[in-house]
Motif scaffolding. Structure first.
Motif, PDB file in Angstrom:
ATOM      1  N   VAL A   8       0.837  -1.205   0.000  1.00  0.00           N
ATOM      2  CA  VAL A   8       0.000   0.000   0.000  1.00  0.00           C
ATOM      3  C   VAL A   8       0.871   1.255   0.000  1.00  0.00           C
ATOM      4  O   VAL A   8       0.587   2.224  -0.718  1.00  0.00           O
ATOM      5  CB  VAL A   8      -0.948  -0.007   1.214  1.00  0.00           C
ATOM      6  N   LYS A   9       1.928   1.242   0.782  1.00  0.00           N
ATOM      7  CA  LYS A   9       2.830   2.396   0.832  1.00  0.00           C
ATOM      8  C   LYS A   9       3.453   2.654  -0.527  1.00  0.00           C
ATOM      9  O   LYS A   9       3.541   3.809  -0.985  1.00  0.00           O
ATOM     10  CB  LYS A   9       3.924   2.166   1.874  1.00  0.00           C
ATOM     11  N   ASN A  10       3.847   1.601  -1.225  1.00  0.00           N
ATOM     12  CA  ASN A  10       4.423   1.756  -2.563  1.00  0.00           C
ATOM     13  C   ASN A  10       3.381   2.227  -3.578  1.00  0.00           C
ATOM     14  O   ASN A  10       3.686   2.980  -4.495  1.00  0.00           O
ATOM     15  CB  ASN A  10       5.036   0.428  -3.028  1.00  0.00           C
ATOM     16  N   ALA A  11       2.130   1.751  -3.398  1.00  0.00           N
ATOM     17  CA  ALA A  11       1.057   2.168  -4.309  1.00  0.00           C
ATOM     18  C   ALA A  11       0.741   3.651  -4.152  1.00  0.00           C
ATOM     19  O   ALA A  11       0.234   4.292  -5.078  1.00  0.00           O
ATOM     20  CB  ALA A  11      -0.198   1.348  -4.044  1.00  0.00           C
ATOM     21  N   CYS A  12       1.049   4.203  -2.975  1.00  0.00           N
ATOM     22  CA  CYS A  12       0.725   5.608  -2.682  1.00  0.00           C
ATOM     23  C   CYS A  12       1.975   6.480  -2.575  1.00  0.00           C
ATOM     24  O   CYS A  12       1.985   7.479  -1.845  1.00  0.00           O
ATOM     25  CB  CYS A  12      -0.091   5.701  -1.400  1.00  0.00           C
ATOM     26  N   LYS A  13       3.007   6.129  -3.302  1.00  0.00           N
ATOM     27  CA  LYS A  13       4.220   6.944  -3.297  1.00  0.00           C
ATOM     28  C   LYS A  13       3.908   8.371  -3.742  1.00  0.00           C
ATOM     29  O   LYS A  13       3.035   8.586  -4.590  1.00  0.00           O
ATOM     30  CB  LYS A  13       5.265   6.346  -4.240  1.00  0.00           C
ATOM     31  N   PRO A  14       4.605   9.377  -3.204  1.00  0.00           N
ATOM     32  CA  PRO A  14       4.335  10.775  -3.566  1.00  0.00           C
ATOM     33  C   PRO A  14       4.881  11.151  -4.948  1.00  0.00           C
ATOM     34  O   PRO A  14       5.628  12.104  -5.101  1.00  0.00           O
ATOM     35  CB  PRO A  14       5.032  11.555  -2.445  1.00  0.00           C
ATOM     36  N   LYS A  15       4.518  10.348  -5.930  1.00  0.00           N
ATOM     37  CA  LYS A  15       4.881  10.635  -7.323  1.00  0.00           C
ATOM     38  C   LYS A  15       3.598  10.831  -8.114  1.00  0.00           C
ATOM     39  O   LYS A  15       2.648  10.054  -7.959  1.00  0.00           O
ATOM     40  CB  LYS A  15       5.688   9.478  -7.919  1.00  0.00           C
ATOM     41  N   PRO A  16       3.511  11.849  -8.983  1.00  0.00           N
ATOM     42  CA  PRO A  16       2.266  12.158  -9.698  1.00  0.00           C
ATOM     43  C   PRO A  16       1.955  11.201 -10.845  1.00  0.00           C
ATOM     44  O   PRO A  16       1.666  11.608 -11.970  1.00  0.00           O
ATOM     45  CB  PRO A  16       2.527  13.575 -10.220  1.00  0.00           C
ATOM     46  N   THR A  17       2.023   9.907 -10.559  1.00  0.00           N
ATOM     47  CA  THR A  17       1.682   8.879 -11.536  1.00  0.00           C
ATOM     48  C   THR A  17       0.763   7.861 -10.877  1.00  0.00           C
ATOM     49  O   THR A  17       0.865   7.620  -9.676  1.00  0.00           O
ATOM     50  CB  THR A  17       2.951   8.153 -12.038  1.00  0.00           C
ATOM     51  N   PRO A  18      -0.154   7.255 -11.629  1.00  0.00           N
ATOM     52  CA  PRO A  18      -1.075   6.272 -11.047  1.00  0.00           C
ATOM     53  C   PRO A  18      -0.328   5.096 -10.433  1.00  0.00           C
ATOM     54  O   PRO A  18       0.777   4.759 -10.861  1.00  0.00           O
ATOM     55  CB  PRO A  18      -1.912   5.822 -12.259  1.00  0.00           C
ATOM     56  N   PRO A  19      -0.898   4.460  -9.425  1.00  0.00           N
ATOM     57  CA  PRO A  19      -0.266   3.294  -8.801  1.00  0.00           C
ATOM     58  C   PRO A  19       0.021   2.204  -9.833  1.00  0.00           C
ATOM     59  O   PRO A  19      -0.806   1.937 -10.704  1.00  0.00           O
ATOM     60  CB  PRO A  19      -1.306   2.832  -7.779  1.00  0.00           C
ATOM     61  N   LYS A  20       1.175   1.592  -9.744  1.00  0.00           N
ATOM     62  CA  LYS A  20       1.553   0.555 -10.696  1.00  0.00           C
ATOM     63  C   LYS A  20       0.765  -0.730 -10.434  1.00  0.00           C
ATOM     64  O   LYS A  20       0.383  -1.031  -9.305  1.00  0.00           O
ATOM     65  CB  LYS A  20       3.056   0.282 -10.606  1.00  0.00           C
ATOM     66  N   SER A  21       0.569  -1.481 -11.523  1.00  0.00           N
ATOM     67  CA  SER A  21      -0.214  -2.715 -11.420  1.00  0.00           C
ATOM     68  C   SER A  21       0.427  -3.731 -10.480  1.00  0.00           C
ATOM     69  O   SER A  21      -0.275  -4.521  -9.842  1.00  0.00           O
ATOM     70  CB  SER A  21      -0.397  -3.337 -12.812  1.00  0.00           C
ATOM     71  N   LYS A  22       1.757  -3.715 -10.354  1.00  0.00           N
ATOM     72  CA  LYS A  22       2.404  -4.687  -9.466  1.00  0.00           C
ATOM     73  C   LYS A  22       2.061  -4.431  -8.000  1.00  0.00           C
ATOM     74  O   LYS A  22       2.223  -5.321  -7.155  1.00  0.00           O
ATOM     75  CB  LYS A  22       3.923  -4.675  -9.671  1.00  0.00           C
ATOM     76  N   TYR A  23       1.581  -3.225  -7.694  1.00  0.00           N
ATOM     77  CA  TYR A  23       1.115  -2.922  -6.343  1.00  0.00           C
ATOM     78  C   TYR A  23      -0.407  -3.073  -6.243  1.00  0.00           C
ATOM     79  O   TYR A  23      -0.919  -3.523  -5.216  1.00  0.00           O
ATOM     80  CB  TYR A  23       1.512  -1.505  -5.945  1.00  0.00           C
ATOM     81  N   ILE A  24      -1.104  -2.694  -7.309  1.00  0.00           N
ATOM     82  CA  ILE A  24      -2.572  -2.751  -7.304  1.00  0.00           C
ATOM     83  C   ILE A  24      -3.076  -4.190  -7.342  1.00  0.00           C
ATOM     84  O   ILE A  24      -4.038  -4.547  -6.645  1.00  0.00           O
ATOM     85  CB  ILE A  24      -3.155  -1.953  -8.490  1.00  0.00           C
TER      86      ILE A  24
END
Length: 349
Positions: A8-24
């Motif tokens: 979850v932390k990696n899925a919500c990284k403070p980068k302006p890009t959608p969460p990556k599928s490997k996290y979702i």
């Protein structure tokens, strides 16, 4: 630390890009699990909504929305409707730590919170029920088409044409569809609640934000998909309300008129929203059909009927005529007009 905290932390990284599928993907898989994985995901997601960074909060909302849309919707909403672990009210109320909350993120949080609360009250998700009803209709049409082909085929071809283990929906789900619900079963109440959900959605005007931002497009894409299904549900509920209007009690008819007036305003907002979405189809990749809905010009006629001093007498007469007509159809009485048409057709053969 649960196994989902890092994901979850990696899925919500403070980068302006959608969460990556490997996290979702593992998050979505967890929604189908019955071993308490949803609790672990939501517990890991909760701190993200209190981060002093709007990008983190935005991505957390997108993760939650994706869980509801692409995961086990009932499992997610049932858990969240019985627990306030995410505290979305704080997000939607602008109670952010140390900075002003972006308005669209507040509206987005309110929409998701409204969807959770409506599930708590209705015991089902209006968008999922409508989506599954649509799938049932498409499946039915597909099977009918297969049947036409099968009539001109061998038995073996027929067997192959029928999909084995074709999915079916329970009568309970079908019965909750607003198009067929009765007033006695809560048609007015449920239609109002679904309208409230639609109100929350159309406030999420991400199309006014930076359309070069990938997060904005990701959120808007899911909202447009929800809107297409949700407005269909509201529209079918209103059509059903109108069909029952002249047999309702005066109290119910007053509620029905309020629902209809509100629908007329909602239709304007939805047409505007989808009009913008249609212009953004190259970005959203969501086909926007030509919108069809119940007529929005009946307020005067409905008010006149409601305010008629002979309201109760008119209602009784309407119900009597309707019952008589229904009884005639049930008993198989021939329709004179159809019979006459059939007679002339036979003579022309």
């Amino acid at each position: 630390m649960s196994s989902f905290e890092k994901v979850v932390k990696n899925a919500c990284k403070p980068k302006p890009t959608p969460p990556k599928s490997k996290y979702i993907d593992p998050i979505i898989a967890a929604t189908w699990s019955e071993d308490g994985a949803i609790h672990d995901v939501c517990k890991a997601l909760s701190p993200r909504f209190r981060e002093p960074n709007s990008i983190v909060v935005f991505k957390a909302l997108i993760v939650l929305h994706t869980m509801v849309r692409n995961g086990a919707t009932d499992n997610v909403l049932q858990y969240l409707s019985s627990s306030d672990v995410l505290r979305l009210k704080n997000v939607s109320g602008g109670q952010w730590e140390g900075y002003n909350a972006p308005k669209n993120l507040q509206h987005y949080a309110l929409y998701l919170d409204t969807r959770i609360r409506s599930y708590r009250d209705l015991k089902h998700d209006a968008i999922r029920v409508q989506s599954e009803t649509n799938r049932d209709m498409r499946l039915s049409m597909s099977l009918e088409e297969d049947g036409r082909v099968a009539r001109n085929s061998t038995f073996e071809d027929t067997r192959k044409a029928q999909p084995s283990g074709a999915p079916t929906r329970s009568k309970t789900i079908m019965g909750r569809k607003l198009r067929v619900m009765t007033v006695e079963k809560g048609l007015l109440r449920e239609t109002k609640m679904v309208q409230k959900l639609l109100d929350a959605l159309v406030e999420c005007r991400f199309y006014l934000d930076d359309l070069g931002d990938e997060l904005t497009i990701a959120a808007l894409r899911m909202l447009v998909k929800d809107l297409l299904v949700l407005f269909q549900a509201v529209n079918e509920g209103v059509i059903n309300v109108l069909e029952h209007y002249f047999e309702m009690s005066h109290v119910d008819a007053e509620q029905a008129l309020t629902i209809y007036r509100h629908f007329c305003k909602q239709a304007e907002f939805v047409v505007e929203y989808l009009g913008v979405a249609k212009k953004l189809q190259n970005l959203l990749n969501v086909p926007i059909p030509n919108l069809k809905h119940a007529p929005v010009s009946l307020v005067g006629a409905l008010e006149e009927y409601l305010n008629d001093p002979n309201f109760e007498q008119n209602r009784i007469e309407y119900k009597a005529n309707k019952d008589s007509a229904d009884k005639g159809i049930k008993n198989g009485r021939p329709n004179p007009k159809k019979a006459e048409k059939g007679k002339y057709s036979d003579s022309n053969c």
